[in-house]
Design an enzyme around this catalytic site. Structure first.
Site, mmCIF file in Angstrom:
data_model
loop_
_atom_site.group_PDB
_atom_site.id
_atom_site.type_symbol
_atom_site.label_atom_id
_atom_site.label_comp_id
_atom_site.label_asym_id
_atom_site.label_seq_id
_atom_site.Cartn_x
_atom_site.Cartn_y
_atom_site.Cartn_z
ATOM 1 N N ALA A 66 -20.627 1.124 -18.023
ATOM 2 C CA ALA A 66 -21.518 0.029 -17.654
ATOM 3 C C ALA A 66 -22.052 -0.593 -18.937
ATOM 4 O O ALA A 66 -22.075 0.059 -19.992
ATOM 5 C CB ALA A 66 -22.653 0.565 -16.808
ATOM 6 N N GLY A 111 -19.057 4.507 -16.216
ATOM 7 C CA GLY A 111 -18.624 3.715 -15.060
ATOM 8 C C GLY A 111 -17.157 3.329 -15.112
ATOM 9 O O GLY A 111 -16.558 3.052 -14.068
ATOM 10 N N GLU A 114 -15.400 6.342 -13.821
ATOM 11 C CA GLU A 114 -15.711 6.421 -12.380
ATOM 12 C C GLU A 114 -14.859 5.429 -11.582
ATOM 13 O O GLU A 114 -14.427 5.718 -10.474
ATOM 14 C CB GLU A 114 -17.204 6.167 -12.157
ATOM 15 C CG GLU A 114 -18.069 7.307 -12.679
ATOM 16 C CD GLU A 114 -19.551 7.000 -12.590
ATOM 17 O OE1 GLU A 114 -20.006 6.041 -13.243
ATOM 18 O OE2 GLU A 114 -20.268 7.710 -11.851
ATOM 19 N N GLU A 134 -23.002 9.884 -19.664
ATOM 20 C CA GLU A 134 -24.309 9.417 -19.180
ATOM 21 C C GLU A 134 -25.483 10.268 -19.677
ATOM 22 O O GLU A 134 -26.539 9.729 -20.014
ATOM 23 C CB GLU A 134 -24.322 9.379 -17.640
ATOM 24 C CG GLU A 134 -23.626 8.176 -17.039
ATOM 25 C CD GLU A 134 -22.122 8.322 -16.902
ATOM 26 O OE1 GLU A 134 -21.540 9.279 -17.475
ATOM 27 O OE2 GLU A 134 -21.519 7.492 -16.206
HETATM 28 N N1 DAK Z 1 -22.001 -1.618 -23.156
HETATM 29 C C1 DAK Z 1 -22.211 -2.690 -23.949
HETATM 30 N N2 DAK Z 1 -21.541 -2.904 -25.096
HETATM 31 C C2 DAK Z 1 -20.639 -1.996 -25.471
HETATM 32 C C3 DAK Z 1 -20.362 -0.853 -24.694
HETATM 33 C C4 DAK Z 1 -21.082 -0.680 -23.482
HETATM 34 N N3 DAK Z 1 -20.878 0.358 -22.661
HETATM 35 N N4 DAK Z 1 -19.407 -0.133 -25.328
HETATM 36 C C5 DAK Z 1 -19.095 -0.808 -26.456
HETATM 37 N N5 DAK Z 1 -19.830 -1.933 -26.545
HETATM 38 C C6 DAK Z 1 -19.819 -2.934 -27.607
HETATM 39 C C7 DAK Z 1 -20.500 -2.407 -28.861
HETATM 40 O O1 DAK Z 1 -21.902 -2.578 -28.764
HETATM 41 C C8 DAK Z 1 -19.891 -3.304 -29.911
HETATM 42 O O2 DAK Z 1 -20.524 -4.563 -29.857
HETATM 43 P P1 DAK Z 1 -20.920 -5.359 -31.223
HETATM 44 O O3 DAK Z 1 -21.802 -4.424 -31.961
HETATM 45 O O4 DAK Z 1 -19.587 -5.603 -31.888
HETATM 46 O O5 DAK Z 1 -21.586 -6.600 -30.714
HETATM 47 C C9 DAK Z 1 -18.458 -3.491 -29.409
HETATM 48 O O6 DAK Z 1 -18.484 -3.169 -28.014
HETATM 49 C C10 DAK Z 1 -17.454 -2.586 -30.098
HETATM 50 O O7 DAK Z 1 -17.937 -1.252 -29.978
HETATM 51 P P2 DAK Z 1 -18.029 -0.247 -31.235
HETATM 52 O O8 DAK Z 1 -18.251 -0.981 -32.484
HETATM 53 O O9 DAK Z 1 -18.992 0.815 -30.857
HETATM 54 O O10 DAK Z 1 -16.526 0.336 -31.245
HETATM 55 P P3 DAK Z 1 -16.030 1.770 -31.721
HETATM 56 O O11 DAK Z 1 -14.536 1.674 -31.722
HETATM 57 O O12 DAK Z 1 -16.736 2.217 -32.951
HETATM 58 O O13 DAK Z 1 -16.498 2.774 -30.555
HETATM 59 C C11 DAK Z 1 -16.831 3.481 -28.243
HETATM 60 C C12 DAK Z 1 -15.975 2.648 -29.250
HETATM 61 C C13 DAK Z 1 -16.298 3.131 -26.837
HETATM 62 C C14 DAK Z 1 -16.647 4.963 -28.514
HETATM 63 C C15 DAK Z 1 -18.312 3.107 -28.420
HETATM 64 O O14 DAK Z 1 -18.437 1.678 -28.354
HETATM 65 C C16 DAK Z 1 -19.189 3.705 -27.371
HETATM 66 O O15 DAK Z 1 -19.570 4.866 -27.441
HETATM 67 N N6 DAK Z 1 -19.577 2.873 -26.379
HETATM 68 C C17 DAK Z 1 -20.542 3.264 -25.386
HETATM 69 C C18 DAK Z 1 -19.943 4.223 -24.363
HETATM 70 C C19 DAK Z 1 -20.958 4.537 -23.308
HETATM 71 O O16 DAK Z 1 -21.903 5.322 -23.541
HETATM 72 N N7 DAK Z 1 -20.843 3.871 -22.167
HETATM 73 C C20 DAK Z 1 -21.826 3.896 -21.117
HETATM 74 C C21 DAK Z 1 -21.638 5.135 -20.265
HETATM 75 S S1 DAK Z 1 -22.913 5.254 -19.089
HETATM 76 C C22 DAK Z 1 -25.744 3.130 -12.493
HETATM 77 C C23 DAK Z 1 -24.473 3.525 -12.173
HETATM 78 C C24 DAK Z 1 -23.553 3.722 -13.173
HETATM 79 C C25 DAK Z 1 -23.915 3.551 -14.497
HETATM 80 C C26 DAK Z 1 -25.183 3.132 -14.792
HETATM 81 C C27 DAK Z 1 -26.092 2.920 -13.789
HETATM 82 N N8 DAK Z 1 -26.687 2.973 -11.473
HETATM 83 C C28 DAK Z 1 -26.433 3.623 -10.239
HETATM 84 C C29 DAK Z 1 -27.912 2.328 -11.674
HETATM 85 C C30 DAK Z 1 -22.941 3.797 -15.523
HETATM 86 C C31 DAK Z 1 -23.319 4.265 -16.707
HETATM 87 C C32 DAK Z 1 -22.370 4.372 -17.786
HETATM 88 O O17 DAK Z 1 -21.259 3.863 -17.744
#
Ligand code: DAK
Length: 260
Positions: A66, A111, A114, A134
């Protein structure tokens, strides 16, 4: 259909849905979720679509979860709305009644994983990385991850993946049953389409009933699932496809299924 954050192409009965926000690692913001919902409804309702393959644009990410910029603004009420909305969209793909394959071409996190778990099957590139991070953000999976990962790979794997929040490579994901098949990156697309082609060569009604028996049955006590199986078996025995499939075998030829 005009989309901003996804692409949808249909060719030879296969819809290809590409999540297309490569600058944000294809993260799911609410606009993208809306568009995915529209695409799922189109695929479900449109007879020319016989199977759906989902992937991410570019070579880095399937979907990196997400959109954290949006998540950071959540209040308890908006989180509840978001949960309801996401669960509805993911249920659409889970119960589409057509084969659905997540082709994991890079990071599939939160997400994003998922979404892949809501599909019938998952293929992955050997360079893909998956996880449910998460807990690192102080939340738990909210789009069915705690439930679907347990059902796909068992509670022990779900506990390890969800409690650590670690990322796992494609080979480990394959070993524990999270993904069905893995391919070198350059063979992912061809390998996935071959898998889809094999399913599409079978009796379409039988495939649909098999998906239903497995998906609905996994949420039932076994005896009730067996009753569902026998009902669907009976229905399959009423189809022209069944007669064609058996005649073709006895006549030593390939079947020509009509989906009737
Ligand atoms: N959201 C927003 N931007 C993201 C992103 C994300 N999930 N993942 C990556 N980006 C953006 C980065 O901020 C960066 O943007 P700029 O700084 O260039 O503007 C760009 O994508 C490139 O990312 P990186 O520079 O970080 O690239 P790397 O190759 O170094 O790393 C990575 C790739 C995928 C390992 C890293 O970006 C990363 O760890 N990303 C976050 C992964 C993450 O934690 N995802 C969220 C999981 S939690 C809900 C239901 C479901 C959910 C929520 C609520 N409800 C029921 C209310 C779901 C939650 C989730 O999915």
């Amino acid at each position: 259909m005009n989309f901003e954050n996804i692409k949808l192409d249909v060719a030879d009965g296969v819809a290809r849905l590409t999540i297309d926000r490569p600058k944000a690692m294809n993260a799911l913001n609410s606009k993208t979720l809306d568009e995915i919902e529209e695409a799922f409804n189109y695929c479900r309702e449109n007879e020319s679509v016989r199977a759906l393959v989902i992937s991410g644009a570019g070579d880095k990410a399937f979907v990196a979860g997400a959109d954290i910029k949006e998540l950071a603004q959540m209040t308890p009420l908006s989180a509840k709305d978001l949960a309801y909305r996401g669960q509805q969209v993911y249920a659409l793909v889970e119960h589409m009644g057509k084969p659905t394959v997540a082709m994991i071409n890079g990071f599939a996190l939160g997400g994003g994983l998922e979404l892949a778990l809501a599909c019938n099957l998952r293929t992955a590139s050997t360079s893909a990385k998956m996880g449910l991070p998460e807990v690192s953000l102080g939340i738990i999976p909210g789009y069915g991850g705690t439930q679907r990962l347990s059902r796909v790979a068992g509670p022990a794997v779900a506990r390890e993946w969800i409690l650590t929040g670690d990322m796992f490579g494609a080979e480990e994901a394959h070993r524990v049953g999270v993904v069905n098949r893995i391919f070198p990156p350059e063979e992912l697309e061809a390998g996935t389409m071959k898998l889809v082609g094999s399913i599409l060569s079978r009796g379409p009604i039988a495939v649909r009933f098999a998906i239903e028996a497995i998906s609905r049955g996994s949420n039932m006590p076994q005896r009730e699932g067996e009753i569902l199986e026998s009902d669907l078996f009976g229905l399959a025995a009423s189809t022209e496809d069944m007669r064609e499939g058996m005649s073709a075998f006895l006549e030593k030829r390939k079947p020509h299924f009509q989906g009737k």
